[in-house]
Every structure is written in C-alpha cells, then in structure tokens.
Motif scaffolding. Structure first.
Motif, PDB file in Angstrom:
ATOM      1  N   LYS A  43       0.874  -1.212   0.038  1.00 21.58           N
ATOM      2  CA  LYS A  43       0.096  -0.009  -0.024  1.00 21.58           C
ATOM      3  C   LYS A  43       1.096   1.248   0.063  1.00 21.58           C
ATOM      4  CE  LYS A  43      -4.025  -1.875   2.371  1.00 21.58           C
ATOM      5  NZ  LYS A  43      -4.710  -1.933   3.572  1.00 21.58           N
ATOM      6  N   GLN A  44       2.053   1.406   0.813  1.00 20.95           N
ATOM      7  CA  GLN A  44       2.846   2.526   0.772  1.00 20.95           C
ATOM      8  C   GLN A  44       3.551   2.808  -0.588  1.00 20.95           C
ATOM      9  OE1 GLN A  44       5.103   2.943   4.728  1.00 20.95           O
ATOM     10  NE2 GLN A  44       4.145   0.968   4.920  1.00 20.95           N
ATOM     11  N   LEU A  45       3.940   1.686  -1.119  1.00 24.93           N
ATOM     12  CA  LEU A  45       4.677   1.708  -2.387  1.00 24.93           C
ATOM     13  C   LEU A  45       3.610   2.128  -3.561  1.00 24.93           C
ATOM     14  CD1 LEU A  45       7.088  -1.535  -2.471  1.00 24.93           C
ATOM     15  CD2 LEU A  45       7.520   1.096  -2.032  1.00 24.93           C
ATOM     16  N   SER A  46       2.492   1.611  -3.417  1.00 23.39           N
ATOM     17  CA  SER A  46       1.730   1.994  -4.617  1.00 23.39           C
ATOM     18  C   SER A  46       1.084   3.421  -4.374  1.00 23.39           C
ATOM     19  CB  SER A  46       0.281   0.973  -4.594  1.00 23.39           C
ATOM     20  OG  SER A  46      -0.056   1.148  -3.447  1.00 23.39           O
ATOM     21  N   GLY A  47       1.172   4.059  -2.875  1.00 22.42           N
ATOM     22  CA  GLY A  47       0.781   5.268  -2.870  1.00 22.42           C
ATOM     23  C   GLY A  47       1.926   6.387  -3.084  1.00 22.42           C
ATOM     24  N   ALA A  48       3.244   5.599  -3.100  1.00 23.18           N
ATOM     25  CA  ALA A  48       4.447   6.530  -3.382  1.00 23.18           C
ATOM     26  C   ALA A  48       4.900   6.529  -4.806  1.00 23.18           C
ATOM     27  CB  ALA A  48       5.535   5.647  -2.781  1.00 23.18           C
TER      28      ALA A  48
END
Length: 199
Positions: free
Chosen positions: A192-197
């Motif tokens: 989730k963090q990577l897809s948001g980043a």
C-alpha cells in the motif's frame, strides 16, 4: 544498517511482539525494512488477542478443534500450576506447557497471548517426536492435548495449510517460521505504501 544506508537505502526497524499484530502469541522478533526511493514504515500495532480467542472467535471458525483434540492428563507440575492459578483467579481456560526450561509462567489464561512456540517443544532431547507438548485445561476439568493444527493456528498459519505427519518436522515448520499472518500484514502494508508512493 550503516552499510544499507550508505548504499542509499532508507531503513526502518524495531523489535516487535507478534501479539501486537493480532497473533495470539507473545513472540518477539526483529523486523527490518530497507527501501530505496521512498521510506517504508512498519505496520501499526493492533490490539493483542488471547490464545483462547484464536480458537473461539477466529474468522475461520476453528472452535471445533478443541473437542477434537486428544484427551490428556496433566503432569504434576501442571496440576500445581492450575492450583496456584485458581487460588487467586476465577476459573478460565489455561494453556499449560508440558516442556521447556523457561523461568516465565508455564501457563497462560485464555485472555492472554500464549508463550512463544518453539521448535524444541515438539521434540525430545534426542530430536524425536513428542506425543504431547502442551495441554488445554478447561474449568469443567476436561484436559486436551494441544494438536499440531492448534499450535499452527497460534502461530498464524491458515487452517488449510497441510503439515507433515511427523510431529518433529511439523513442529520445526511452526517453531522456526515467521508467523504467516504477520507476513501478510507486513507485505500488504508495504504494498500500500509503495503503490501510494509511485502514483
């Protein structure tokens, strides 16, 4: 860590208690996440659950496991532990270790996470299968031997996972593993963090 940071990685690490991530087990492990291009943090803690709740309120509906476990009899030290507990507490299900050299309590009331499950619980001093490694005592006096399936649930394995028939081999898988339920949380959180980043 210095080597990772010198190579351009951002590092987040801490010793976490698996009980803080929904596992019904007080299992402490070092978790380190290193990433490049963005900072990835570890997931946030959840409310700990007790080992008995894992059997009775699990989404996979595994309350049926306890009655199906093999009947057992408490060892003298286990009986002493039950008596000691009952002198100061109301009757509640207890998970009692049969083995191990820990200084901590060898029993856990149902509302608390169980002790760390170790590979050594499943094997004797010669590395052979133990027929029993922990017992569940109920206030009605019924005693059941904790099964491999039950130990696996306390370690966060899904109910469909198939273990080898040999207790020592299955116990090695359970005792040495990163709890699968924690691994799912960790990777989902990172994803989730990577897809948001990168949106």
């Amino acid at each position: 860590m210095d080597a990772l940071e010198q190579k351009g990685y951002s590092v987040d690490y801490r010793v976490v208690n698996m009980a803080d991530f929904g596992l019904p087990q007080a299992r402490r492990r070092l978790v380190l996440v290193a990433s490049r291009g963005c900072r990835v943090a570890l997931p946030t803690r959840r409310k700990p659950i007790g080992w008995y709740e894992a059997f009775t309120k699990c989404a996979e509906g595994i309350a049926h496991l306890i009655p199906m476990m093999t009947d057992s009899q408490l060892l003298p030290k286990q009986r002493q532990a039950v008596e000691q507990f009952l002198t100061a507490n109301e009757p509640t299900p207890l998970l009692l270790e049969r083995v191990g050299g820990r200084n901590r309590l060898k029993y856990k009331p149902g509302h608390l996470p169980c002790n760390t499950i170790l590979r050594s619980h499943f094997t004797d001093h010669k590395g052979c299968n133990r027929s029993k490694f922990a017992d569940i005592w109920s206030p009605d006096g019924i005693v059941k031997s904790l099964s491999i399936e039950g130990a696996a649930i306390l370690q966060g394995f899904p109910s469909w996972y198939e273990f080898p028939k040999e207790t020592a081999t299955a116990g090695s898988i359970i005792g040495y593993s990163v709890p699968p339920s924690f691994a799912v949380q960790l990777f989902t959180h990172i994803q989730k963090q990577l897809s948001g980043a990168f949106l």
